[in-house]
Design a protein around this motif. Structure first.
Motif, short mmCIF file in Angstrom:
data_model
loop_
_atom_site.label_atom_id
_atom_site.label_comp_id
_atom_site.label_asym_id
_atom_site.label_seq_id
_atom_site.Cartn_x
_atom_site.Cartn_y
_atom_site.Cartn_z
N SER A 32 -0.55 14.67 -5.41
CA SER A 32 0.48 14.77 -4.90
C SER A 32 1.41 14.92 -3.48
N LEU A 33 0.43 15.49 -2.88
CA LEU A 33 0.76 16.11 -1.46
C LEU A 33 0.43 15.13 -0.87
N LEU A 34 -1.09 14.70 -0.44
CA LEU A 34 -1.22 13.47 0.07
C LEU A 34 -0.52 12.14 -0.86
N THR A 35 0.21 12.06 -1.57
CA THR A 35 0.32 10.42 -1.65
C THR A 35 1.47 10.09 -0.32
N PRO A 36 2.32 10.40 0.01
CA PRO A 36 3.10 10.14 1.21
C PRO A 36 2.78 9.71 1.88
#
Length: 325
Positions: free
Chosen positions: A276-280
């Motif tokens: 969720s934190l690396l998806t961007p």
């Protein structure tokens, strides 16, 4: 004098609007025909018709082309002005659209930057707190079997001395993952290869150890079966064996060996948090057990991405110019 009058007359006629002269020509053409119809003398009617027709035709031939040319020029000028206005409006819309796209891109990059900053407070990711009682049983032989003998002849029963211990240790454990140990690499396909996820534990004993069993016993055998058990509560070896037993148990607790049952779901939860934190970043994320040899520590990688994002945001802002009022 006649020449002056002629010149004056020409000037006066030239100053009359062409549309008015054209109307006058039409009036002469039509009016001559109407007047001729009311003239009784044929010769006079023909002369009147000829004169008015000639004069009206002359006026129209001189003025209509110029009148139409002026109208055409006016329409062309209006068309040119309208086209320029449409081009200016289209250019303005395109400029506004580019500015809007640039603003949206800056907002997207800033959201990515905030997402990466959220890693810092969870560098030591704590996911689970458990309170449990760890029970351990230990049986240890304190030497080989013994049997008395006289002149090589066995006498009496075979004896075996052992330590027996059963202990309970109440603990409160905080389980998580140390993100400082995680490493990451961007492979040739642009994917994020993430490895090095291991469970970390921090445990505190709620109370002291509670002993359910602690003894040194001597077992006597007859025909390879235990025939008698003698327990000596004052055996000098008891406290040393009990302390060693408790020390080894606490060492296993401190390194997390007693919490391996939680490791698989905890690492899965960690992968979901990292995803969720690396998806961007807009890259495919692949998790491996061991990171590649040339991988970068996660925090160093994020620092580099953070700087790259800051540079891209600054470039976008310079591209769209100073803030608009």
């Amino acid at each position: 004098m006649n020449q002056n009058i002629t010149t004056w007359l020409v000037r006066q006629i030239s100053s009359v609007p062409r549309w008015l002269l054209s109307i006058a020509g039409l009036v002469l053409l039509c009016g001559g025909l109407i007047i001729a119809a009311f003239v009784e003398r044929k010769e006079l009617a023909v002369a009147t018709t000829f004169a008015t027709t000639l004069l009206g035709t002359g006026i129209l031939s001189l003025n209509l082309p110029k009148l139409f040319a002026g109208l055409i020029d006016d329409e062309r000028e209006k068309g040119r002005l309208l086209e320029e206005k449409l081009k200016a409006e289209r250019a303005e819309r395109e400029a506004q659209e580019k500015l809007r796209e640039a603003d949206l891109e800056i907002e997207r990059l800033e959201r990515m930057q905030l997402s990466l900053q959220s890693f810092k407070p969870i560098a030591n990711l704590g996911l689970l707190t458990v309170e449990m009682v760890i029970k351990d049983f230990r049986s240890k032989k304190l030497g080989p079997k013994e049997q008395k003998s006289v002149l090589g002849i066995p006498l009496g029963r075979v004896k075996q001395t052992s330590y027996m211990g059963a202990v309970e240790v109440p603990v409160k454990a905080h389980l998580g993952v140390d993100l400082h140990q995680v490493q990451i690499k961007v492979d040739a396909a642009g994917r994020l290869i993430v490895g090095g996820l291991t469970m970390s534990t921090t445990s505190d004993t709620v109370r002291g150890a509670e002993w359910q069993l602690q003894e040194v016993r001597t077992e006597k055998f007859r025909n390879d079966e235990i025939s008698e058990i003698i327990i000596d509560p004052h055996d000098a070896r008891l406290m040393a064996e009990r302390d060693a037993h408790e020390r080894q148990l606490r060492e296993r607790i401190s390194v997390g060996q007693s919490f391996t049952v939680f490791e698989k779901p905890l690492l899965q939860a960690t992968r979901e948090v990292l995803t969720s934190l690396l998806t961007p970043l807009g890259r495919e994320i692949v998790y491996v057990d061991s990171p590649p040899s040339d991988a970068t520590p996660l925090m160093n990688f994020l620092a580099g991405e953070q700087q790259a994002l800051a540079n891209r945001i600054e470039e976008r802002r310079r591209a769209i110019g100073p803030p608009r009022s």
